[in-house]
Motif scaffolding. Structure first.
Motif, PDB file in Angstrom:
ATOM      1  N   ALA A 143       0.817  -1.218   0.000  1.00 44.04           N
ATOM      2  CA  ALA A 143       0.000   0.000   0.000  1.00 44.04           C
ATOM      3  C   ALA A 143       0.850   1.267   0.000  1.00 44.04           C
ATOM      4  O   ALA A 143       0.398   2.327  -0.455  1.00 44.04           O
ATOM      5  N   ARG A 144       2.080   1.182   0.505  1.00 44.37           N
ATOM      6  CA  ARG A 144       2.949   2.358   0.543  1.00 44.37           C
ATOM      7  C   ARG A 144       3.563   2.668  -0.808  1.00 44.37           C
ATOM      8  O   ARG A 144       3.946   3.801  -1.087  1.00 44.37           O
ATOM      9  N   LYS A 145       3.667   1.630  -1.683  1.00 41.80           N
ATOM     10  CA  LYS A 145       4.408   1.786  -2.937  1.00 41.80           C
ATOM     11  C   LYS A 145       3.508   1.837  -4.170  1.00 41.80           C
ATOM     12  O   LYS A 145       3.898   2.386  -5.197  1.00 41.80           O
ATOM     13  N   GLY A 146       2.330   1.262  -4.088  1.00 40.93           N
ATOM     14  CA  GLY A 146       1.425   1.274  -5.231  1.00 40.93           C
ATOM     15  C   GLY A 146       1.837   0.296  -6.313  1.00 40.93           C
ATOM     16  O   GLY A 146       2.610  -0.635  -6.083  1.00 40.93           O
ATOM     17  N   VAL A 147       1.331   0.516  -7.531  1.00 41.65           N
ATOM     18  CA  VAL A 147       1.583  -0.375  -8.657  1.00 41.65           C
ATOM     19  C   VAL A 147       3.027  -0.215  -9.132  1.00 41.65           C
ATOM     20  O   VAL A 147       3.437   0.876  -9.536  1.00 41.65           O
ATOM     21  N   LEU A 148       3.792  -1.306  -9.082  1.00 47.81           N
ATOM     22  CA  LEU A 148       5.202  -1.278  -9.473  1.00 47.81           C
ATOM     23  C   LEU A 148       5.431  -2.074 -10.756  1.00 47.81           C
ATOM     24  O   LEU A 148       4.508  -2.710 -11.291  1.00 47.81           O
ATOM     25  N   ALA A 169      -4.743  -7.801  -3.944  1.00 42.90           N
ATOM     26  CA  ALA A 169      -4.682  -7.683  -2.487  1.00 42.90           C
ATOM     27  C   ALA A 169      -3.755  -6.524  -2.123  1.00 42.90           C
ATOM     28  O   ALA A 169      -2.529  -6.634  -2.248  1.00 42.90           O
ATOM     29  N   VAL A 170      -4.339  -5.415  -1.720  1.00 44.79           N
ATOM     30  CA  VAL A 170      -3.542  -4.248  -1.310  1.00 44.79           C
ATOM     31  C   VAL A 170      -3.119  -4.501   0.134  1.00 44.79           C
ATOM     32  O   VAL A 170      -3.915  -4.368   1.071  1.00 44.79           O
ATOM     33  N   ASN A 171      -1.865  -4.873   0.299  1.00 44.88           N
ATOM     34  CA  ASN A 171      -1.347  -5.339   1.581  1.00 44.88           C
ATOM     35  C   ASN A 171      -0.699  -4.192   2.373  1.00 44.88           C
ATOM     36  O   ASN A 171      -0.461  -3.110   1.845  1.00 44.88           O
ATOM     37  N   LYS A 172      -0.437  -4.494   3.641  1.00 39.03           N
ATOM     38  CA  LYS A 172       0.213  -3.544   4.563  1.00 39.03           C
ATOM     39  C   LYS A 172      -0.613  -2.283   4.757  1.00 39.03           C
ATOM     40  O   LYS A 172      -0.082  -1.173   4.883  1.00 39.03           O
ATOM     41  N   MET A 173      -1.943  -2.473   4.769  1.00 37.36           N
ATOM     42  CA  MET A 173      -2.832  -1.328   5.007  1.00 37.36           C
ATOM     43  C   MET A 173      -2.608  -0.726   6.383  1.00 37.36           C
ATOM     44  O   MET A 173      -2.884   0.469   6.598  1.00 37.36           O
ATOM     45  N   VAL A 182      -6.001   5.896  -0.108  1.00 36.63           N
ATOM     46  CA  VAL A 182      -4.836   5.184  -0.660  1.00 36.63           C
ATOM     47  C   VAL A 182      -5.288   3.936  -1.409  1.00 36.63           C
ATOM     48  O   VAL A 182      -4.844   3.659  -2.527  1.00 36.63           O
ATOM     49  N   PHE A 183      -6.198   3.189  -0.799  1.00 36.40           N
ATOM     50  CA  PHE A 183      -6.707   1.968  -1.417  1.00 36.40           C
ATOM     51  C   PHE A 183      -7.389   2.271  -2.748  1.00 36.40           C
ATOM     52  O   PHE A 183      -7.113   1.614  -3.769  1.00 36.40           O
ATOM     53  N   ASP A 184      -8.284   3.246  -2.764  1.00 40.74           N
ATOM     54  CA  ASP A 184      -9.025   3.570  -3.986  1.00 40.74           C
ATOM     55  C   ASP A 184      -8.103   4.020  -5.107  1.00 40.74           C
ATOM     56  O   ASP A 184      -8.328   3.698  -6.282  1.00 40.74           O
ATOM     57  N   LYS A 185      -7.058   4.787  -4.764  1.00 44.12           N
ATOM     58  CA  LYS A 185      -6.127   5.246  -5.800  1.00 44.12           C
ATOM     59  C   LYS A 185      -5.365   4.075  -6.419  1.00 44.12           C
ATOM     60  O   LYS A 185      -5.178   4.011  -7.643  1.00 44.12           O
ATOM     61  N   ILE A 186      -4.915   3.141  -5.582  1.00 41.67           N
ATOM     62  CA  ILE A 186      -4.177   1.979  -6.090  1.00 41.67           C
ATOM     63  C   ILE A 186      -5.082   1.134  -6.988  1.00 41.67           C
ATOM     64  O   ILE A 186      -4.670   0.690  -8.063  1.00 41.67           O
ATOM     65  N   VAL A 187      -6.329   0.936  -6.562  1.00 42.47           N
ATOM     66  CA  VAL A 187      -7.266   0.148  -7.365  1.00 42.47           C
ATOM     67  C   VAL A 187      -7.516   0.828  -8.715  1.00 42.47           C
ATOM     68  O   VAL A 187      -7.559   0.170  -9.759  1.00 42.47           O
ATOM     69  N   ALA A 188      -7.652   2.147  -8.721  1.00 43.61           N
ATOM     70  CA  ALA A 188      -7.880   2.882  -9.966  1.00 43.61           C
ATOM     71  C   ALA A 188      -6.670   2.778 -10.886  1.00 43.61           C
ATOM     72  O   ALA A 188      -6.808   2.582 -12.108  1.00 43.61           O
ATOM     73  N   ASP A 189      -5.465   2.921 -10.327  1.00 44.16           N
ATOM     74  CA  ASP A 189      -4.239   2.803 -11.130  1.00 44.16           C
ATOM     75  C   ASP A 189      -4.136   1.413 -11.749  1.00 44.16           C
ATOM     76  O   ASP A 189      -3.805   1.265 -12.927  1.00 44.16           O
ATOM     77  N   TYR A 190      -4.417   0.398 -10.936  1.00 42.96           N
ATOM     78  CA  TYR A 190      -4.309  -0.979 -11.435  1.00 42.96           C
ATOM     79  C   TYR A 190      -5.375  -1.262 -12.494  1.00 42.96           C
ATOM     80  O   TYR A 190      -5.106  -1.952 -13.478  1.00 42.96           O
ATOM     81  N   ALA A 191      -6.578  -0.723 -12.290  1.00 41.48           N
ATOM     82  CA  ALA A 191      -7.655  -0.957 -13.253  1.00 41.48           C
ATOM     83  C   ALA A 191      -7.289  -0.427 -14.632  1.00 41.48           C
ATOM     84  O   ALA A 191      -7.589  -1.065 -15.661  1.00 41.48           O
TER      85      ALA A 191
END
Length: 638
Positions: A143-148, A169-173, A182-191
């Protein structure tokens, strides 16, 4: 007496409950899934948590784990769950996963096999191995690093391998204060990325492998904004591949012919897709012969129906030819048969792909010789760009044409993993060098058919009153191959034998004038010569070839083209220093000065035959003695 009756009844009820439990456990569905993602995203910790929470750790294992956790100094946590999975010493020392680790656990509703895949780029081949049998992929993101980059790489590979159930699975929440933003942004980036590579849908979960949030129970009090299932709830309810495969047309690769006695003949294998019942019409491929199913036999007795995932034996109502490597299918909707394909290949060997070299291709129960043409392109899995490529190196992925020496039964990998996925095996080392997925057959493979002729190769041999052979002279440049081959042909001509000599230099003036001396060109040079020599042997001739042919794999490729005993490998054994001292054509001098590149013995290797049929040493023998020794070894020629 009444008390005794109560005891008996109680024991009976207990036994009944045990039987019911065992029956329920035996018929649980199995889900195979993988965890993947970038380094330190928490894959091993997540699996360890699943094993711990599902009570799949013995007391002695738990004690050892607690002791190991203290040694590595886990951050205030009693147990380092990653140590349950990272079994290699090197993994524990470095704190990373290197090899694929498989673990088994079960819940009340389902059994699981999970593969923990390495995150480092250099272990991509290990990750592909773990994904090849999976129904679902859990892709972890810190969760700290996002999509790598590795998130993208592993997502692409999972989609490429055919995994359609993706869990993000967005881990280390816990390290981002369980932030929904943070979660929503990562999900949007991955989508956005997932749509680019063709992932149509995925399930996103906010979790903490360290704290256990949303893994086995949901919702966690720390994520009141999340209303979806826990990870284990999702894993227990997602549809497994075997269920999907049962709705597809019937396909069963034949593993072996079951013939325990003269009264029984059945065909055993694992049903890849579909279902089958007695009386169903079936077709055996590649022959196309048809029959109906007489019975479905298993160790426990006959079945009324067989379904995908079951191993069983089929008997037919008619006596038709069927053997290992054939595929039994539903009669009115059979798979395809072809010998030329476009395929996506993941190269898994340290030694690069040799374009044109013959490898064993294994697909289901079929094994054939295959060659890979120069890649159309290599796929950059980080940017998804198509890059120009002449070969494939370790962990590279490319698209290329694959040609087999005989037709195979197949379906595109996207439709059928069993009949669309293959491996390539090095013929010399028996090492698996690549995994591949067939995309489609080339149209030309459907338009070109073998034309039968009435005058057979046996007839040609009888007319010439001789046994045809291919005498394959191999050795260093200057060893005397051409000279000795010429002398052998002269002696055979005096015996009224029908011969032809194919010399390496002469062939390069015509048939192979477009080829250079790179490793790929040398391989193609030998392949073409082998095909021409085979046609000449089919015509009943005794053919001699004088080529350096430095690689064992290509010499074996030509041997495999001919019936047993017709290929005779003759090693002209001459030490390098002797061959170089002769240097009749001045080639060694040019190679030493750098004017001639890729010269065998100088800057290109020569692989000495391991078990040649005939050996002649030109230091100890004259040309005439060597030629006579070869002729003597060949006699009688009829």
């Amino acid at each position: 007496m009444a008390d005794q009756d109560v005891i008996y009844k109680t024991e009976a009820l207990i036994a009944e409950d045990i039987d019911a439990y065992l029956d329920q456990h035996q018929h649980k569905t199995m889900l195979r899934f993988i965890t993947c993602g970038s380094v330190d995203d928490g894959k091993s910790t997540l699996i360890g948590r699943l094993l711990y929470d599902s009570k799949m750790i013995f007391e002695d294992q738990l004690a050892a784990l607690e002791d190991d956790s203290k040694k590595v100094g886990t951050q205030g946590q009693e147990i380092d769950f990653a140590l349950l999975v990272d079994g290699l010493a090197a993994e524990r020392e470095q704190g990373i996963t290197i090899d694929v680790a498989y673990r088994f656990f079960n819940t009340e509703r389902r059994k699981f096999i999970v593969a923990d895949c390495p995150g480092h780029e250099q272990y991509t081949r290990n990750m592909v191995t773990g994904a090849s049998t999976a129904d679902l992929a859990v892709i972890l993101i810190d969760a700290r690093k996002g999509v790598l980059v590795q998130t993208r790489r592993h997502s692409f590979l999972c989609h490429l391998i055919g995994i359609r159930n993706i869990v993000l699975a967005v881990n280390k929440m816990d390290l981002v204060d369980y932030s929904q933003e943070v979660f929503d942004k990562i999900v949007a980036d991955y989508a956005g990325f997932a749509k680019e590579i063709g992932i149509e849908s995925f399930t996103a979960l906010p979790i903490s492998g360290f704290k256990g949030d949303n893994i086995t129970t949901a919702p966690s009090a720390n994520t009141p904004w999340y209303e979806g299932p826990s990870l284990i709830d999702h894993l227990e309810t997602v549809e497994v591949r075997s269920a999907v495969d049962r709705n597809k047309p019937f396909r069963m690769p034949v593993q072996w012919v079951n013939r325990p006695n003269l009264d029984f003949r059945g065909f055993s294998g694992l049903i890849a897709t579909g279902s089958i019942k007695p009386g169903d019409a079936v077709r055996v491929l590649p022959s196309g012969k048809t029959s109906t199913v007489k019975s479905i036999v298993t160790f426990d007795g006959e079945l009324d129906e067989g379904v995908a995932g079951q191993s069983l034996t089929l008997t037919f109502a008619d006596e038709i030819d069927c053997s290992r490597g054939n595929v039994i299918s539903v009669s009115d909707n059979p798979p395809q048969v072809a010998d030329q394909f476009e395929a996506t290949i993941v190269w898994m060997a340290d030694e690069a792909l040799h374009v044109g070299r013959s490898y064993w291709l294994k697909l289901a129960t079929q094994t054939v010789s295959a060659t890979v043409q120069a890649p159309k392109y290599e796929i950059d899995v980080n940017s998804l760009e198509h890059l120009a490529a002449k070969t494939l190196e370790l962990n590279q992925i490319g698209v290329a044409e694959v040609l087999t020496d005989k037709p195979i039964v197949f379906e595109p990998y996207t439709d059928n993993r069993t009949l669309g996925g293959f491996i390539l095996v090095d013929k010399i080392t028996n090492a698996t060098v690549a995994a591949g997925m067939l995309n489609f057959s080339l149209r030309r493979s459907q338009n070109v058919h073998w034309q039968p002729t009435d005058v057979t190769r046996e007839s040609h041999a009888i007319m010439k009153n001789q046994t045809p052979r291919l005498l394959w002279f191999t050795g260093l440049s200057g060893s005397g191959k051409s000279t000795i081959a010429n002398e052998v042909e002269k002696r055979l001509a005096l015996m009224n034998r029908h011969t032809f000599l194919l010399d390496g230099d002469n062939v390069r003036h015509g048939l192979n004038k477009d080829l250079g001396f790179t490793e790929a060109d040398r391989i193609e040079n030998i392949r073409r010569v082998g095909e021409v020599a085979k046609l000449m042997v089919d015509a009943g001739l005794i053919v001699m070839t004088a080529f350096i042919s430095p690689f064992r794999a290509e010499r074996q490729m030509v041997r495999d083209m001919l019936p047993e005993g017709e290929f005779v490998e003759i090693f002209v054994d001459t030490p390098l220093e002797v061959a170089e001292a002769r240097d009749v054509k001045g080639l060694y001098k040019k190679a030493r000065s750098g004017e001639l590149k890729n010269f065998t013995g100088i800057d290109s290797p020569y692989e000495v035959p391991e078990k040649p049929d005939i050996v002649v040493n030109t230091v100890e023998m004259s040309v005439e003695e060597a030629a006579q020794h070869i002729v003597d070894q060949l006699l009688p020629l009829k």
